[in-house]
Design an enzyme around this catalytic site. Structure first.
Site, mmCIF file in Angstrom:
data_model
loop_
_atom_site.group_PDB
_atom_site.id
_atom_site.type_symbol
_atom_site.label_atom_id
_atom_site.label_comp_id
_atom_site.label_asym_id
_atom_site.label_seq_id
_atom_site.Cartn_x
_atom_site.Cartn_y
_atom_site.Cartn_z
ATOM 1 N N HIS A 317 0.847 -1.192 0.000
ATOM 2 C CA HIS A 317 0.000 0.000 0.000
ATOM 3 C C HIS A 317 0.872 1.227 0.000
ATOM 4 O O HIS A 317 1.941 1.218 0.629
ATOM 5 C CB HIS A 317 -0.926 0.006 1.235
ATOM 6 C CG HIS A 317 -2.067 0.936 1.092
ATOM 7 N ND1 HIS A 317 -1.969 2.275 1.389
ATOM 8 C CD2 HIS A 317 -3.320 0.736 0.623
ATOM 9 C CE1 HIS A 317 -3.123 2.848 1.132
ATOM 10 N NE2 HIS A 317 -3.965 1.945 0.659
ATOM 11 N N ASP A 374 -7.910 -5.599 0.093
ATOM 12 C CA ASP A 374 -8.405 -6.429 -1.006
ATOM 13 C C ASP A 374 -8.016 -7.889 -0.880
ATOM 14 O O ASP A 374 -8.531 -8.736 -1.603
ATOM 15 C CB ASP A 374 -7.879 -5.884 -2.342
ATOM 16 C CG ASP A 374 -8.516 -4.553 -2.649
ATOM 17 O OD1 ASP A 374 -9.734 -4.443 -2.473
ATOM 18 O OD2 ASP A 374 -7.805 -3.621 -3.052
HETATM 19 N N1 CMC Z 1 4.078 -7.347 -4.963
HETATM 20 C C1 CMC Z 1 5.435 -7.339 -5.162
HETATM 21 N N2 CMC Z 1 6.201 -6.266 -5.022
HETATM 22 C C2 CMC Z 1 5.598 -5.124 -4.650
HETATM 23 C C3 CMC Z 1 4.218 -5.044 -4.424
HETATM 24 C C4 CMC Z 1 3.458 -6.219 -4.589
HETATM 25 N N3 CMC Z 1 2.144 -6.222 -4.379
HETATM 26 N N4 CMC Z 1 3.883 -3.794 -4.063
HETATM 27 C C5 CMC Z 1 5.031 -3.088 -4.088
HETATM 28 N N5 CMC Z 1 6.063 -3.900 -4.433
HETATM 29 C C6 CMC Z 1 7.496 -3.546 -4.493
HETATM 30 C C7 CMC Z 1 7.807 -2.747 -5.739
HETATM 31 O O1 CMC Z 1 8.197 -3.606 -6.802
HETATM 32 C C8 CMC Z 1 8.922 -1.872 -5.251
HETATM 33 O O2 CMC Z 1 10.096 -2.641 -5.178
HETATM 34 P P1 CMC Z 1 11.546 -1.978 -5.505
HETATM 35 O O3 CMC Z 1 11.763 -0.944 -4.445
HETATM 36 O O4 CMC Z 1 12.506 -3.106 -5.433
HETATM 37 O O5 CMC Z 1 11.426 -1.381 -6.883
HETATM 38 C C9 CMC Z 1 8.530 -1.537 -3.822
HETATM 39 O O6 CMC Z 1 7.733 -2.664 -3.394
HETATM 40 C C10 CMC Z 1 7.720 -0.248 -3.686
HETATM 41 O O7 CMC Z 1 6.616 -0.338 -4.567
HETATM 42 P P2 CMC Z 1 5.914 0.895 -5.280
HETATM 43 O O8 CMC Z 1 5.286 0.415 -6.544
HETATM 44 O O9 CMC Z 1 6.900 2.025 -5.378
HETATM 45 O O10 CMC Z 1 4.838 1.273 -4.198
HETATM 46 P P3 CMC Z 1 3.559 2.178 -4.439
HETATM 47 O O11 CMC Z 1 3.281 2.851 -3.165
HETATM 48 O O12 CMC Z 1 3.734 3.032 -5.645
HETATM 49 O O13 CMC Z 1 2.419 1.097 -4.790
HETATM 50 C C11 CMC Z 1 0.545 -0.293 -4.653
HETATM 51 C C12 CMC Z 1 1.381 0.792 -3.944
HETATM 52 C C13 CMC Z 1 -0.715 -0.594 -3.817
HETATM 53 C C14 CMC Z 1 0.087 0.202 -6.028
HETATM 54 C C15 CMC Z 1 1.411 -1.580 -4.801
HETATM 55 O O14 CMC Z 1 1.815 -2.046 -3.531
HETATM 56 C C16 CMC Z 1 0.693 -2.672 -5.575
HETATM 57 O O15 CMC Z 1 0.721 -2.673 -6.815
HETATM 58 N N6 CMC Z 1 0.024 -3.652 -4.854
HETATM 59 C C17 CMC Z 1 -0.735 -4.670 -5.526
HETATM 60 C C18 CMC Z 1 -2.083 -4.123 -5.952
HETATM 61 C C19 CMC Z 1 -3.029 -3.960 -4.781
HETATM 62 O O16 CMC Z 1 -3.190 -4.847 -3.953
HETATM 63 N N7 CMC Z 1 -3.704 -2.800 -4.732
HETATM 64 C C20 CMC Z 1 -4.713 -2.491 -3.708
HETATM 65 C C21 CMC Z 1 -4.305 -1.369 -2.817
HETATM 66 S S1 CMC Z 1 -5.355 -1.267 -1.347
HETATM 67 C C22 CMC Z 1 -6.913 -0.875 -1.965
HETATM 68 C C23 CMC Z 1 -6.993 0.493 -2.489
HETATM 69 O O17 CMC Z 1 -6.785 1.435 -1.717
HETATM 70 O O18 CMC Z 1 -7.293 0.628 -3.680
#
Ligand code: CMC
Length: 439
Positions: A317, A374
């Site tokens: 998240h 989720d």
């Molecule tokens: N699985 C594997 N790696 C992950 C994941 C994941 N679900 N989420 C983040 N990472 C890794 C990402 O690859 C990155 O690694 P590195 O630093 O080595 O490049 C690091 O963690 C930071 O990730 P980010 O993409 O910079 O983080 P963000 O804050 O931009 O993304 C997120 C947040 C929710 C989009 C992401 O965690 C994600 O895609 N999760 C899966 C989708 C999901 O479950 N979404 C629902 C969110 S809760 C409901 C809502 O509010 O909508």
């Protein structure tokens, strides 16, 4: 200027921004909130220093002041108007939470009664909407249908589109929250070819939604209190989440003066993406793809391999870097629902095993990735009989009150301006047009 000189000569409630290229500096006023980090007010930076700040994805930028929802991502805290989400999920009901989010306080008994009456009065949709609905293919995704129907509301309810009239804003708010369950149920019934079921105002908001979704005209329908309560919790947990992507979309759309139905349709479109509300659907698809506990290690290897571009859906998240308090409530609710229905869902077992393995894995620990809301909601919804394509629709029904509350707060904010981010241009400098036969 040395750091010591700066500290001695500048007020403590400001931050000094020094442009080392030119030596020019400016004071950024610090604005405190009630709780949580303070913000540095950068509104005058461009005018003073002739530079923009750069923050793709708004990771460090507060886009507004808000009194509605507070999140402490490090501690796993979520408050609606100051009340912890766990207390609301356990002790409140969805309409009471709607009142709280919209109006700022919990209702008294007469206020709650009156509020409920307003919603029941507006639960039906315009009969003509059925013809609009019929324009969709039967196999359309219900999120596409919902987005279209909500956008179309501005063509049906002309008397509540004037955003400058507080009475019309109130009416639009009630209409949206009251009609969303009906529209969601209609989208579902249409896709499976069953007759549309009218709302029944004797039922609670949540029970009414379940009845419109699952009942058929030929059979009496009896609600199950355990399932109704679980649904009530899902709705409460999803009702608002401060400035997330879809809420920011609603605010941005609304900042131009667009009507509330158009703004909420924009929010629904934004919610649909798998990184946001579409994740609950994606979690189920992922569990199906993993199929068996023995495949978990291979799947996690894939997720950890950057070249694979795979993610563990339902994990991680932007704000929560500890647990997501909504996931904790839902994990327990999932167990209660499955017990009530006597379902031994291998997907829940798979999800729990996956969660445990991921929580011990250094990749997820280092990046502070924990299960989010989720991860478990899909298991509950599946057990209750919702098709996977309806999962994000339910999120939209619940989030409508949050979107509307945030939209109203923005309209009523005297500092509100049209949202207009700037950019760092990295394209071609100016050049002259070349005729096609000379390129
Ligand atoms: N699985 C594997 N790696 C992950 C994941 C994941 N679900 N989420 C983040 N990472 C890794 C990402 O690859 C990155 O690694 P590195 O630093 O080595 O490049 C690091 O963690 C930071 O990730 P980010 O993409 O910079 O983080 P963000 O804050 O931009 O993304 C997120 C947040 C929710 C989009 C992401 O965690 C994600 O895609 N999760 C899966 C989708 C999901 O479950 N979404 C629902 C969110 S809760 C409901 C809502 O509010 O909508």
């Amino acid at each position: 200027m040395t750091q010591d000189q700066t500290t001695a000569t500048t007020p403590r409630n400001s931050l000094t921004l020094i442009d080392n290229r030119t030596g020019r500096s400016m004071e950024l006023p610090i604005k405190p909130g009630t709780i949580g980090p303070v913000v540095a007010d950068i509104r005058k930076v461009y005018g003073t220093l002739d530079l923009f700040t750069y923050d793709p994805g708004f990771t460090s930028t507060a886009s507004c002041e808000s009194r509605i929802t507070y999140i402490d991502g490090d501690k796993g805290v979520l408050l609606y108007r100051g009340y912890p989400i766990e207390q609301l999920a356990e002790q409140s009901n969805f309409l009471e939470v709607c009142y709280l989010l919209l109006k700022g306080e919990l209702p008294s008994l007469p206020q709650a009664k009156d509020f409920r009456k307003q919603f029941t009065q507006h639960s039906m949709i315009h009969e003509q909407m059925q013809f609009f609905l019929r324009g969709f293919r039967r196999d359309a995704h219900p999120m596409a249908v919902l987005c279209g129907l909500v956008g179309a509301m501005s063509a049906f309810y002309h008397d509540s589109t004037d955003i400058n009239d507080p009475v019309q804003r109130e009416l639009a708010s009630i209409r949206l929250i009251a009609k969303l369950p009906t529209l969601a149920a209609v989208a579902h019934k249409y896709s499976i070819g069953q007759p549309l079921v009218y709302p029944n105002n004797r039922l609670s908001y949540v029970e009414n939604f379940l009845a419109m979704t699952f009942s058929v005209p030929t059979e009496p329908w009896e609600g199950n209190p355990v399932l109704t309560r679980a649904m009530e919790k899902i709705f409460i947990l999803h009702a608002d989440h401060e400035q997330n992507a879809s809420t920011s979309t609603v605010r941005l759309a609304g900042s131009s003066g667009a009507n509330p139905f158009a703004c909420i349709a924009a929010g629904i479109a934004s919610l649909w993406g798998p990184a946001h509300g579409g994740a609950n659907e994606a979690v189920l698809a992922m569990l199906g793809q993993i199929g068996n506990k023995k495949n978990i290690p291979d799947f996690l290897d894939k997720v950890k391999n950057k070249n694979e571009h795979a993610r563990l859906m339902g994990f991680g998240h932007r704000v929560y870097k500890n647990f997501d308090p909504r996931a904790t409530v839902l994990r327990q609710a999932a167990e209660e629902v499955l017990k009530e229905l006597g379902i031994n869902d291998p997907l829940l077992e798979l999800a729990m095993e996956l969660e445990q393995i991921a929580l011990r894995d250094p990749y997820f620990i280092e990046r502070k990735l924990y299960p989010n809301v989720d991860f478990y909601s899909g298991i509950i919804l599946r057990a209750m009989g919702f098709p996977v394509s309806m999962f994000t629709v339910l999120f939209a029904v619940a989030r409508t009150v949050g979107w509307i509350s945030q939209w109203r707060e923005m309209i009523e904010d005297s500092e509100q301006k049209i949202g207009r981010p700037r950019q760092l241009y990295v394209g071609s400098p100016q050049r002259d047009f070349v005729a096609i036969n000379q390129r």
